[in-house]
Design a protein around this motif. Structure first.
Motif, mmCIF file in Angstrom:
data_model
loop_
_atom_site.group_PDB
_atom_site.id
_atom_site.type_symbol
_atom_site.label_atom_id
_atom_site.label_comp_id
_atom_site.label_asym_id
_atom_site.label_seq_id
_atom_site.Cartn_x
_atom_site.Cartn_y
_atom_site.Cartn_z
ATOM 1 N N LEU A 34 0.878 -1.282 -0.203
ATOM 2 C CA LEU A 34 -0.011 -0.001 0.034
ATOM 3 C C LEU A 34 0.864 1.320 -0.034
ATOM 4 C CD1 LEU A 34 -2.776 -0.862 2.446
ATOM 5 C CD2 LEU A 34 -3.044 -0.811 0.059
ATOM 6 N N LEU A 35 1.992 1.139 0.833
ATOM 7 C CA LEU A 35 2.809 2.413 0.803
ATOM 8 C C LEU A 35 3.655 2.368 -0.675
ATOM 9 C CD1 LEU A 35 4.119 2.310 4.580
ATOM 10 C CD2 LEU A 35 2.311 3.625 3.363
ATOM 11 N N PHE A 36 3.853 1.352 -1.164
ATOM 12 C CA PHE A 36 4.704 1.606 -2.226
ATOM 13 C C PHE A 36 4.100 2.308 -3.345
ATOM 14 C CE2 PHE A 36 7.854 0.142 -5.280
ATOM 15 C CZ PHE A 36 7.131 -0.263 -6.674
ATOM 16 N N SER A 37 2.785 2.557 -3.163
ATOM 17 C CA SER A 37 2.037 3.236 -4.726
ATOM 18 C C SER A 37 2.599 4.811 -4.533
ATOM 19 C CB SER A 37 0.591 3.196 -4.309
ATOM 20 O OG SER A 37 0.461 3.523 -3.293
ATOM 21 N N TYR A 38 3.293 4.831 -3.410
ATOM 22 C CA TYR A 38 4.131 6.506 -3.469
ATOM 23 C C TYR A 38 5.449 6.434 -3.763
ATOM 24 C CZ TYR A 38 -0.082 8.363 -1.723
ATOM 25 O OH TYR A 38 -1.468 8.745 -1.579
ATOM 26 N N GLU A 39 5.896 5.370 -4.552
ATOM 27 C CA GLU A 39 7.093 5.548 -5.295
ATOM 28 C C GLU A 39 8.496 5.154 -4.541
ATOM 29 O OE1 GLU A 39 5.492 9.094 -8.356
ATOM 30 O OE2 GLU A 39 6.928 9.704 -6.739
ATOM 31 N N THR A 40 8.215 5.423 -3.237
ATOM 32 C CA THR A 40 9.482 5.074 -2.451
ATOM 33 C C THR A 40 8.958 3.989 -1.338
ATOM 34 O OG1 THR A 40 8.897 6.697 -0.847
ATOM 35 C CG2 THR A 40 10.598 7.175 -2.395
ATOM 36 N N ILE A 41 9.673 2.959 -1.244
ATOM 37 C CA ILE A 41 9.307 1.771 -0.415
ATOM 38 C C ILE A 41 9.762 2.212 1.050
ATOM 39 C CG2 ILE A 41 9.665 -0.621 0.272
ATOM 40 C CD1 ILE A 41 10.513 -1.095 -2.549
ATOM 41 N N ASP A 42 8.853 2.335 1.799
ATOM 42 C CA ASP A 42 9.059 3.009 3.106
ATOM 43 C C ASP A 42 9.090 1.773 4.303
ATOM 44 O OD1 ASP A 42 7.777 5.976 4.582
ATOM 45 O OD2 ASP A 42 9.363 5.174 5.038
ATOM 46 N N SER A 43 9.995 1.021 4.156
ATOM 47 C CA SER A 43 10.011 -0.152 4.886
ATOM 48 C C SER A 43 10.124 0.183 6.749
ATOM 49 C CB SER A 43 11.177 -1.073 4.727
ATOM 50 O OG SER A 43 12.124 -0.162 5.074
ATOM 51 N N GLU A 44 10.469 1.043 6.868
ATOM 52 C CA GLU A 44 10.408 1.400 8.350
ATOM 53 C C GLU A 44 9.146 1.854 8.985
ATOM 54 O OE1 GLU A 44 13.936 3.676 10.035
ATOM 55 O OE2 GLU A 44 12.495 4.744 10.873
ATOM 56 N N ASN A 45 8.392 2.782 7.969
ATOM 57 C CA ASN A 45 6.999 2.936 8.340
ATOM 58 C C ASN A 45 6.127 1.828 8.288
ATOM 59 O OD1 ASN A 45 6.542 5.653 9.352
ATOM 60 N ND2 ASN A 45 7.225 6.578 7.090
ATOM 61 N N ALA A 46 6.361 0.969 7.182
ATOM 62 C CA ALA A 46 5.601 -0.144 6.989
ATOM 63 C C ALA A 46 5.421 -1.064 8.177
ATOM 64 C CB ALA A 46 5.882 -0.726 5.683
ATOM 65 N N LYS A 47 6.837 -1.281 8.764
ATOM 66 C CA LYS A 47 7.010 -1.959 9.829
ATOM 67 C C LYS A 47 6.187 -1.460 11.079
ATOM 68 C CE LYS A 47 10.907 -4.076 12.476
ATOM 69 N NZ LYS A 47 10.047 -4.191 13.596
ATOM 70 N N ALA A 48 6.296 -0.202 11.297
ATOM 71 C CA ALA A 48 5.681 0.745 12.371
ATOM 72 C C ALA A 48 4.000 0.250 12.350
ATOM 73 C CB ALA A 48 5.985 1.760 12.681
ATOM 74 N N ILE A 49 3.736 0.624 11.048
ATOM 75 C CA ILE A 49 2.318 0.530 10.843
ATOM 76 C C ILE A 49 1.490 -0.912 10.963
ATOM 77 C CG2 ILE A 49 0.663 0.842 9.208
ATOM 78 C CD1 ILE A 49 1.958 3.242 8.067
ATOM 79 N N SER A 50 2.341 -1.741 10.485
ATOM 80 C CA SER A 50 1.919 -3.102 10.713
ATOM 81 C C SER A 50 1.953 -3.704 11.834
ATOM 82 C CB SER A 50 2.371 -4.054 9.536
ATOM 83 O OG SER A 50 3.988 -3.905 9.635
ATOM 84 N N ASP A 51 3.031 -3.308 12.486
ATOM 85 C CA ASP A 51 3.084 -3.664 13.951
ATOM 86 C C ASP A 51 1.881 -3.330 14.950
ATOM 87 O OD1 ASP A 51 6.920 -3.585 14.347
ATOM 88 O OD2 ASP A 51 5.298 -4.937 13.562
ATOM 89 N N ALA A 52 1.790 -1.712 14.662
ATOM 90 C CA ALA A 52 0.690 -1.188 15.447
ATOM 91 C C ALA A 52 -0.801 -1.809 15.199
ATOM 92 C CB ALA A 52 0.682 0.337 15.167
#
Lengths: 706, 217
Positions: free
Chosen positions: B143-161
């Motif tokens: 879902l975050l990838f659609s914004y051109e940069t892979i934001d893995s740290e944010n992805a981790k935080a969001i999925s953890d939450a």
């Protein structure tokens, strides 16, 4: 003694001489005088607004009353009383001046509605709303106008002066559903989103139709005859008015968004830009006889996402509260003035005319809604049931716009203006009182779905977005370019071009999910802090008990921790500085604290996660992590104290920064739109985990401070 | 062509009864199927590449996989097919039919379960009946990838939450010793209860034969 007495007598004598001389030469210097004319205008305006606000206050102090009777009814009654009072005193009660109404009282309400318009449901139902607004209003106008004309022909005697054009004009004034009245009543009944947006959207969009028809019939009545060319021009005029209004609004909205991009150093006047641009949009549209309401709505809708991404949290709160305040005051004033004008105005009561008008209004509304829904349901995915149709029909309230439009008519062309006014006031009273009061019990009786309380859940957000993409994909597979496809295209266009232009710096690249998540995290943090700050005096809150249970710390240690926190609290309090009127200097100490706090929170969350979410084998990692994080945790305890301070003075946290991956600073801005839902379980988890680690941490901290 | 036409109608009628579409809709979808497969009988993954708009979709892979997932086809097996026929194509698309206006509470509940099961299967890529943290993280990254940069740290935080939220909602108060394995289907139902999926997860299927003009893309 006698010396003093002599002195006093001398002084008195001199004074008397002085005053005698003074009287003979000129008048005494006035110590206290009155000059009412100097302050009359602002004084009276303020007095009215104060009266209105006190009334509002009073209603809510009487619990039974505000539950049964909608506020609008009460305010009209107050207006009637005040008007009666003024008349009894012999003065002329003031009128609801049309210019005042359209230029000062109406815009705040419409801006408030437009700025906070829920775009999702609106765009999903825009077809239905347009149908109801345009076709429905046209149907109402012609039905009421023609049938009323027929009745006037038949009845004769005093009604003979009503010709077809006048009748149609009357129809166009009385048929429009009024956004102010609808808002006032629907705010209190909390029906589900769909019905709310249908009735409310219709009331907003039918302004274009009303404006066109009103000016059209007024022109024709002036000229006296109608040709087919005129009709064609009328239709053209409708498109120009509607689309022109939207265009004007969009232009101003884009300008406002662009301006907000540069307000980094002048945070204080950010809200002012929002208000001014919107008001200018309204005035510019009215200048060209375009639809001012549609301009205002378009402006609010267009500028909102970009402006909110650019402005600070405090500005956002300011905008929200100012809009609510102004619209509330406006609404109150409108209803009071409606009551006063009823007492004041010249009335010509005609039983036939008035009763026929009321019956026709109701009848045409019901027929219109039922007929249109039958057609609309063929194109809708989620059909409108009979209950929905009833609410939509019943919610078609008339209000002050109709009154003001009637008031603007010139009496020479329309000799029956007074009769029209009386009839319109009666219709307004009928709809607001009867329909307004009974709609709430009816909603309960029919068991119409109410608005569901939305808790900001990150899972729901993730899955809503996922679903959007999924549905877009499936639409592409089936080659049916429907709602999702176009919305996706618009989003991509928005992201690629528009956001870059209108949003500052790297906020423009922030995905929606990330900003949502940040908002949620901050909300949770704020909830935590509120619990902490409120529980510091007593030890019996659930959070504190959970803390105690899981940590097994002794009473003395707890007291010591509390003492330390309290002393830190006092230290940070001294650090807060006051700001001047023109700048809001970000407290650098405050910034550091918040940054550290956020980092600490992140770390804490991560630790929590890995404790709970990984396979048991990984759990040995936690002790080394604890050691490495000790540094930030130490400061973290001091942070918590500083946060305890900031919670009492405002709900918002100003200008938090969070270092991103590459070290560049990114501003966060939480939103207060989510309901603060205190889920105790969530909180207890945040506080209770990981138990043993926190205990060790506090021990170490203890050793440091002792 | 006439003979096979009536035979085809018969087949369409069967399919319509089975999946719940109308005959018109089945016919239109058949035309689309033929277009995608270039008049072959079976649909394979590479046929999806011809849909240009699908390239922009961040969860393109998952959508295509869903078509070939045996779990969605009503069979109690796991695994993927390599190619599907028209009937399977229709079965998958039937998940996106709108709710009938007069459905009973029970029917609505069943439909909701079916749709949520479809969604669940899309997330649960290893077919073990649980969405683990890693699988969830992948979803968020997409879902975050659609914004051109892979934001893995944010992805981790969001999925953890998000996982934490699921844990707190479904498991309630957990001991410090317990850990949360993953989202089962029942938990999935619970957390997405408020989403009203039965009214949201649908698209409009064409009734009239206007597919011809849309074929050019």
């Amino acid at each position: 003694m006698s010396d003093r007495m002599k002195k006093m007598m001398m002084i008195i004598l001199i004074l008397c001489c002085g005053s005698v001389c003074a009287e003979e030469n000129r008048s005494l210097f006035p110590v206290l005088s009155i000059s009412y004319d100097y302050v009359q205008m602002p004084f009276e305006i303020s007095l009215w607004i104060l009266l209105a606000s006190l009334m509002k206050l009073g209603f809510h102090l009487i619990p039974r009353l505000s539950a049964v009777v909608p506020e609008s009814c009460l305010l009209i009654v107050v207006g009637l009383l005040v008007g009666g009072l003024i008349q009894v005193l012999g003065e002329d009660p003031p009128f609801l001046d049309s210019q005042l109404f359209f230029l000062c009282l109406l815009p705040p309400i419409i801006l408030d509605a437009g700025y906070f318009l829920p775009i999702g449901p609106f765009t999903e139902n825009v077809g239905t709303i347009l149908m109801l607004a345009v076709v429905g209003t046209l149907w109402n106008v012609f039905f009421v106008g023609v049938v009323l004309y027929g009745v006037c022909r038949v009845a004769g005697s005093g009604l003979a002066t009503v010709d077809l054009l006048s009748s149609l004009l009357f129809g166009s004034i009385v048929s429009a559903v009024d956004p102010v009245a609808v808002l006032a009543v629907f705010e209190e009944i909390h029906i589900n989103e769909l019905l709310h947006i249908l009735v409310f959207g219709e009331s907003l969009l039918n302004d274009a139709v009303t404006v066109v028809l009103y000016h059209l019939f007024e022109e024709f009545a002036h000229v006296g005859e109608v040709t087919p060319g005129d009709v064609f021009l009328g239709v053209l005029c409708f498109f120009v008015v509607a689309l022109g209004g939207v265009l004007v609004g969009t232009v101003y909205g884009v300008l406002a968004a662009f301006t907000s991009r540069f307000t980094l150093h002048t945070r204080v006047i950010e809200p002012l830009f929002v208000f001014l641009y919107s008001y200018m949009a309204y005035l510019s549209a009215e200048l060209f006889h375009l639809s001012g309401i549609m301009a205002l709505i378009a402006c609010g809708v267009v500028m909102r996402p970009y402006v909110e991404a650019n402005i600070s949290h405090k500005s956002y709160t300011t905008i929200k509260y100012f809009l609510k305040m102004w619209s509330s005051v406006s609404e109150t004033l409108i209803f009071i003035f409606l009551g006063v004008s009823t007492v004041a105005g010249p009335h010509t009561w005609n039983w036939t005319f008035v009763t026929v008008t009321i019956i026709l209004c109701l009848l045409s509304r019901v027929l219109g809604v039922v007929g249109l829904t039958y057609i609309i349901n063929k194109f809708r995915m989620v059909k409108l049931s009979g209950k929905d149709q009833f609410i939509v029909a019943y919610g078609g309230l008339r209000g002050a716009i109709a009154f003001s439009l009637a008031f603007l008519l010139s009496s020479d062309i329309f000799p029956m203006k007074d009769m029209f006014l009386t009839a319109i006031i009666t219709v307004i009273f009928f709809t607001v009182f009867v329909q307004g009061m009974t709609i709430r019990p009816l909603v309960d009786l029919l068991a119409v779905k109410k608005k569901k309380q939305s808790k900001g859940s990150i899972n729901e957000e993730i899955h809503t977005q996922f679903l959007e993409h999924l549905l877009t994909g499936i639409e592409d597979v089936c080659a049916h370019y429907g709602h999702h496809h176009w919305r996706d295209k618009l989003n991509r266009f928005n992201k690629r071009y528009v956001k870059r232009l209108l949003i500052t710096g790297d906020r423009s690249q922030e995905p929606q999910l990330v900003s949502f998540y940040n908002k949620m995290e901050l909300k949770q943090a704020m909830m935590l802090l509120e619990v902490n700050s409120s529980s510091s005096p007593n030890t019996n809150t659930p959070a504190a008990t959970v803390l105690k249970r899981n940590l097994n710390i002794s009473k003395e240690r707890e007291e010591e921790i509390r003492k330390i926190l309290r002393s830190n609290l006092q230290k940070t309090r001294q650090r807060l500085r006051s700001y001047s009127r023109h700048t809001l200097l970000a407290d650098p100490a405050e910034e550091d604290w918040s940054e550290i706090r956020l980092r600490k929170q992140q770390v804490q969350m991560e630790r929590r996660m890995s404790h709970f979410l990984t396979v048991p084998a990984n759990r040995q990692e936690s002790p080394p992590m604890r050691r490495s994080c000790f540094e930030s945790d130490n400061q973290g305890h001091l942070d918590r104290a500083s946060i305890l301070v900031s919670v009492p003075d405002s709900v918002s946290l100003h200008d938090e920064t969070e270092p991103t991956r590459d070290g560049s600073r990114r501003r966060q801005k939480p939103s207060v739109t989510f309901a603060l839902d205190m889920e105790e379980q969530r909180m207890s988890r945040c506080l209770s985990d990981p138990g043993p680690n926190q205990l060790n941490e506090e021990e170490e901290m203890e050793m440091d401070h002792v | 062509m006439g003979g096979s036409q009536s035979g085809r109608v018969h087949v369409f009628q069967d399919l319509a009864d089975k999946t719940g579409f109308s005959i018109e809709q089945v016919r239109n979808l058949h035309d689309r199927f033929m277009y995608l497969t270039k008049d072959e009988d079976t649909l394979r993954r590479e046929h999806f590449d011809s849909i240009s708009y699908l390239a922009f979709n961040p969860i393109r892979r998952e959508i295509i996989d869903a078509f070939f997932d045996k779990r969605n086809l009503g069979q109690n097996e796991v695994g993927c097919l390599q190619e599907i026929e028209f009937e399977e194509f229709l079965t998958i698309l039937a998940f996106f039919r709108p709710l009938k206006p007069h459905a009973t509470e029970e029917e609505i509940e069943n439909i909701r379960r079916a749709k949520l099961r479809f969604l669940f299967n899309m997330h649960d890529t290893d077919n073990d009946g649980i969405i683990t943290l890693d699988e969830y993280r992948l979803v968020v990254e997409k879902l975050l990838f659609s914004y051109e940069t892979i934001d893995s740290e944010n992805a981790k935080a969001i999925s953890d939450a998000a996982m934490l939220e699921v844990a707190s909602v479904t498991m309630g108060q957990m001991d410090p010793d317990e850990f949360y394995e993953g989202i089962t289907f029942e938990h999935f139902l619970q957390i997405l209860k408020g989403l009203e999926i039965e009214t949201k997860m649908h698209i409009r299927f064409l009734d009239t034969t206007t597919v011809q003009c849309l074929k050019k893309e």
